[in-house]
Design a protein around this motif. Structure first.
Motif, PDB file in Angstrom:
ATOM      1  N   VAL A 279       0.842  -1.199   0.000  1.00 53.63           N
ATOM      2  CA  VAL A 279       0.000   0.000   0.000  1.00 53.63           C
ATOM      3  C   VAL A 279       0.880   1.254   0.000  1.00 53.63           C
ATOM      4  O   VAL A 279       0.626   2.201  -0.748  1.00 53.63           O
ATOM      5  CB  VAL A 279      -0.955  -0.011   1.215  1.00 53.63           C
ATOM      6  N   LEU A 280       1.922   1.261   0.817  1.00 50.18           N
ATOM      7  CA  LEU A 280       2.805   2.427   0.899  1.00 50.18           C
ATOM      8  C   LEU A 280       3.564   2.676  -0.403  1.00 50.18           C
ATOM      9  O   LEU A 280       3.749   3.819  -0.811  1.00 50.18           O
ATOM     10  CB  LEU A 280       3.819   2.243   2.024  1.00 50.18           C
ATOM     11  N   ASN A 281       4.006   1.616  -1.047  1.00 50.31           N
ATOM     12  CA  ASN A 281       4.882   1.753  -2.204  1.00 50.31           C
ATOM     13  C   ASN A 281       4.188   1.596  -3.546  1.00 50.31           C
ATOM     14  O   ASN A 281       4.824   1.726  -4.586  1.00 50.31           O
ATOM     15  CB  ASN A 281       6.039   0.761  -2.098  1.00 50.31           C
ATOM     16  N   GLY A 282       2.881   1.326  -3.524  1.00 50.71           N
ATOM     17  CA  GLY A 282       2.158   1.076  -4.773  1.00 50.71           C
ATOM     18  C   GLY A 282       1.896   2.311  -5.617  1.00 50.71           C
ATOM     19  O   GLY A 282       1.576   2.212  -6.794  1.00 50.71           O
ATOM     20  N   GLY A 283       1.996   3.505  -5.031  1.00 50.59           N
ATOM     21  CA  GLY A 283       1.805   4.725  -5.797  1.00 50.59           C
ATOM     22  C   GLY A 283       0.370   5.196  -5.906  1.00 50.59           C
ATOM     23  O   GLY A 283       0.113   6.259  -6.456  1.00 50.59           O
ATOM     24  N   LYS A 284      -0.574   4.438  -5.387  1.00 48.21           N
ATOM     25  CA  LYS A 284      -1.976   4.841  -5.477  1.00 48.21           C
ATOM     26  C   LYS A 284      -2.392   5.723  -4.302  1.00 48.21           C
ATOM     27  O   LYS A 284      -3.124   6.696  -4.480  1.00 48.21           O
ATOM     28  CB  LYS A 284      -2.866   3.596  -5.528  1.00 48.21           C
ATOM     29  N   TYR A 285      -1.944   5.406  -3.114  1.00 43.91           N
ATOM     30  CA  TYR A 285      -2.397   6.097  -1.909  1.00 43.91           C
ATOM     31  C   TYR A 285      -1.373   7.057  -1.322  1.00 43.91           C
ATOM     32  O   TYR A 285      -1.730   7.991  -0.616  1.00 43.91           O
ATOM     33  CB  TYR A 285      -2.790   5.073  -0.839  1.00 43.91           C
ATOM     34  N   PHE A 286      -0.106   6.833  -1.601  1.00 39.39           N
ATOM     35  CA  PHE A 286       0.962   7.648  -1.024  1.00 39.39           C
ATOM     36  C   PHE A 286       1.996   7.970  -2.086  1.00 39.39           C
ATOM     37  O   PHE A 286       2.186   7.221  -3.036  1.00 39.39           O
ATOM     38  CB  PHE A 286       1.645   6.912   0.142  1.00 39.39           C
ATOM     39  N   GLY A 287       2.683   9.084  -1.879  1.00 39.50           N
ATOM     40  CA  GLY A 287       3.743   9.477  -2.790  1.00 39.50           C
ATOM     41  C   GLY A 287       4.963   9.941  -2.016  1.00 39.50           C
ATOM     42  O   GLY A 287       4.883  10.312  -0.852  1.00 39.50           O
ATOM     43  N   HIS A 288       6.075   9.921  -2.685  1.00 41.81           N
ATOM     44  CA  HIS A 288       7.343  10.349  -2.111  1.00 41.81           C
ATOM     45  C   HIS A 288       7.814  11.561  -2.911  1.00 41.81           C
ATOM     46  O   HIS A 288       8.048  11.475  -4.113  1.00 41.81           O
ATOM     47  CB  HIS A 288       8.360   9.209  -2.196  1.00 41.81           C
ATOM     48  N   CYS A 289       7.920  12.695  -2.247  1.00 42.95           N
ATOM     49  CA  CYS A 289       8.328  13.932  -2.917  1.00 42.95           C
ATOM     50  C   CYS A 289       9.823  13.887  -3.240  1.00 42.95           C
ATOM     51  O   CYS A 289      10.646  13.670  -2.347  1.00 42.95           O
ATOM     52  CB  CYS A 289       8.004  15.143  -2.037  1.00 42.95           C
ATOM     53  N   LYS A 290      10.142  14.114  -4.496  1.00 46.67           N
ATOM     54  CA  LYS A 290      11.545  14.063  -4.914  1.00 46.67           C
ATOM     55  C   LYS A 290      12.321  15.311  -4.489  1.00 46.67           C
ATOM     56  O   LYS A 290      13.545  15.316  -4.534  1.00 46.67           O
ATOM     57  CB  LYS A 290      11.645  13.866  -6.425  1.00 46.67           C
ATOM     58  N   HIS A 291      11.612  16.343  -4.043  1.00 48.17           N
ATOM     59  CA  HIS A 291      12.285  17.581  -3.646  1.00 48.17           C
ATOM     60  C   HIS A 291      12.612  17.614  -2.151  1.00 48.17           C
ATOM     61  O   HIS A 291      13.740  17.880  -1.776  1.00 48.17           O
ATOM     62  CB  HIS A 291      11.443  18.794  -4.039  1.00 48.17           C
TER      63      HIS A 291
ATOM     64  N   ASN B 115      11.980  14.965  -0.113  1.00 46.19           N
ATOM     65  CA  ASN B 115      12.292  13.603   0.303  1.00 46.19           C
ATOM     66  C   ASN B 115      11.390  13.104   1.435  1.00 46.19           C
ATOM     67  O   ASN B 115      11.824  12.354   2.299  1.00 46.19           O
ATOM     68  CB  ASN B 115      13.768  13.489   0.700  1.00 46.19           C
ATOM     69  N   ASP B 116      10.127  13.534   1.428  1.00 41.76           N
ATOM     70  CA  ASP B 116       9.171  13.118   2.455  1.00 41.76           C
ATOM     71  C   ASP B 116       8.027  12.351   1.798  1.00 41.76           C
ATOM     72  O   ASP B 116       7.839  12.411   0.586  1.00 41.76           O
ATOM     73  CB  ASP B 116       8.639  14.356   3.186  1.00 41.76           C
ATOM     74  N   TYR B 117       7.268  11.611   2.602  1.00 41.16           N
ATOM     75  CA  TYR B 117       6.112  10.853   2.140  1.00 41.16           C
ATOM     76  C   TYR B 117       4.837  11.608   2.481  1.00 41.16           C
ATOM     77  O   TYR B 117       4.731  12.213   3.549  1.00 41.16           O
ATOM     78  CB  TYR B 117       6.070   9.478   2.805  1.00 41.16           C
ATOM     79  N   PHE B 118       3.847  11.539   1.562  1.00 41.58           N
ATOM     80  CA  PHE B 118       2.575  12.220   1.760  1.00 41.58           C
ATOM     81  C   PHE B 118       1.432  11.366   1.230  1.00 41.58           C
ATOM     82  O   PHE B 118       1.630  10.515   0.359  1.00 41.58           O
ATOM     83  CB  PHE B 118       2.548  13.558   0.998  1.00 41.58           C
ATOM     84  N   GLN B 119       0.212  11.650   1.731  1.00 40.40           N
ATOM     85  CA  GLN B 119      -0.977  11.070   1.114  1.00 40.40           C
ATOM     86  C   GLN B 119      -1.023  11.566  -0.330  1.00 40.40           C
ATOM     87  O   GLN B 119      -0.592  12.680  -0.629  1.00 40.40           O
ATOM     88  CB  GLN B 119      -2.241  11.533   1.826  1.00 40.40           C
ATOM     89  N   ALA B 120      -1.589  10.751  -1.209  1.00 37.85           N
ATOM     90  CA  ALA B 120      -1.668  11.129  -2.620  1.00 37.85           C
ATOM     91  C   ALA B 120      -2.409  12.446  -2.811  1.00 37.85           C
ATOM     92  O   ALA B 120      -2.093  13.220  -3.719  1.00 37.85           O
ATOM     93  CB  ALA B 120      -2.335  10.021  -3.426  1.00 37.85           C
ATOM     94  N   GLY B 121      -3.371  12.756  -1.955  1.00 32.49           N
ATOM     95  CA  GLY B 121      -4.124  14.002  -2.055  1.00 32.49           C
ATOM     96  C   GLY B 121      -3.296  15.242  -1.786  1.00 32.49           C
ATOM     97  O   GLY B 121      -3.721  16.357  -2.093  1.00 32.49           O
ATOM     98  N   TYR B 122      -2.114  15.082  -1.209  1.00 32.67           N
ATOM     99  CA  TYR B 122      -1.202  16.205  -0.970  1.00 32.67           C
ATOM    100  C   TYR B 122      -0.044  16.209  -1.958  1.00 32.67           C
ATOM    101  O   TYR B 122       0.974  16.852  -1.731  1.00 32.67           O
ATOM    102  CB  TYR B 122      -0.628  16.153   0.450  1.00 32.67           C
ATOM    103  N   MET B 123      -0.203  15.456  -3.049  1.00 33.13           N
ATOM    104  CA  MET B 123       0.885  15.311  -4.011  1.00 33.13           C
ATOM    105  C   MET B 123       0.415  15.620  -5.429  1.00 33.13           C
ATOM    106  O   MET B 123      -0.745  15.425  -5.767  1.00 33.13           O
ATOM    107  CB  MET B 123       1.397  13.859  -4.025  1.00 33.13           C
ATOM    108  N   PHE B 124       1.338  16.087  -6.250  1.00 30.89           N
ATOM    109  CA  PHE B 124       1.175  16.062  -7.688  1.00 30.89           C
ATOM    110  C   PHE B 124       1.935  14.797  -8.095  1.00 30.89           C
ATOM    111  O   PHE B 124       3.163  14.807  -8.211  1.00 30.89           O
ATOM    112  CB  PHE B 124       1.764  17.320  -8.327  1.00 30.89           C
ATOM    113  N   MET B 125       1.185  13.706  -8.222  1.00 32.60           N
ATOM    114  CA  MET B 125       1.800  12.383  -8.322  1.00 32.60           C
ATOM    115  C   MET B 125       2.676  12.235  -9.572  1.00 32.60           C
ATOM    116  O   MET B 125       3.751  11.656  -9.500  1.00 32.60           O
ATOM    117  CB  MET B 125       0.742  11.288  -8.277  1.00 32.60           C
ATOM    118  N   GLU B 126       2.239  12.747 -10.714  1.00 37.29           N
ATOM    119  CA  GLU B 126       3.026  12.585 -11.934  1.00 37.29           C
ATOM    120  C   GLU B 126       4.377  13.291 -11.826  1.00 37.29           C
ATOM    121  O   GLU B 126       5.378  12.814 -12.344  1.00 37.29           O
ATOM    122  CB  GLU B 126       2.254  13.106 -13.140  1.00 37.29           C
TER     123      GLU B 126
END
Length: 134
Positions: free
Chosen positions: A93-105, A107-118
């Motif tokens: 679930v954490l690493n699948g990319g559907k529910y959470f994302g990792h910011c490349k800038h 370097n933190d993890y966020f819910q997908a709703g707080y991310m621009f996933m692409e």
């Protein structure tokens, strides 16, 4: 790594539903530009069973549920759904990319709703790196 552990504690829970363990995730959507809407959704279902088995009591990798009539012996016990199966589901679930994302800038993890996933960019970094104004 502590951000990831905080995320697990805050946004993931394991429950029981109709004979199965369920891994639920707190999702974030938006009702307008300034109104976040949170909702728990089932991300994974793990079949749950209680099965008599033979096990080696000295093997710490096998979770043991003590029978109600006493202590397990070296030869007999009851094992339920593996703790490791639950941990693996949480990792998927954490690493699948559907529910959470990792910011490349940052370097933190966020819910997908707080991310621009692409773009792999959180809302906090979006102003500087993507030119987005909130």
């Amino acid at each position: 790594m502590s951000e990831l552990n905080d995320l697990k504690k805050r946004d993931i829970r394991v429950g029981y539903d109709r004979g199965n363990l369920v891994v639920e995730v707190l999702t974030l959507g938006w009702r307008g530009p300034h109104t976040p809407v949170e909702k728990w959704v089932v991300a994974e279902t793990i079949p749950c069973c209680m099965t008599p088995i033979t096990f080696d009591i000295d093997n710490p990798r096998i979770p043991v549920i003590v029978p109600p009539n006493g202590e397990p012996t070296q030869e007999e016990g009851i094992i339920g759904t593996s703790v490791f199966a639950v941990e693996e589901a949480i990792e998927r679930v954490l690493n699948g990319g559907k529910y959470f994302g990792h910011c490349k800038h940052c370097n933190d993890y966020f819910q997908a709703g707080y991310m621009f996933m692409e773009e792999r960019c959180c809302h906090g970094c979006a102003h500087v790196h993507l030119g987005i104004v909130f």
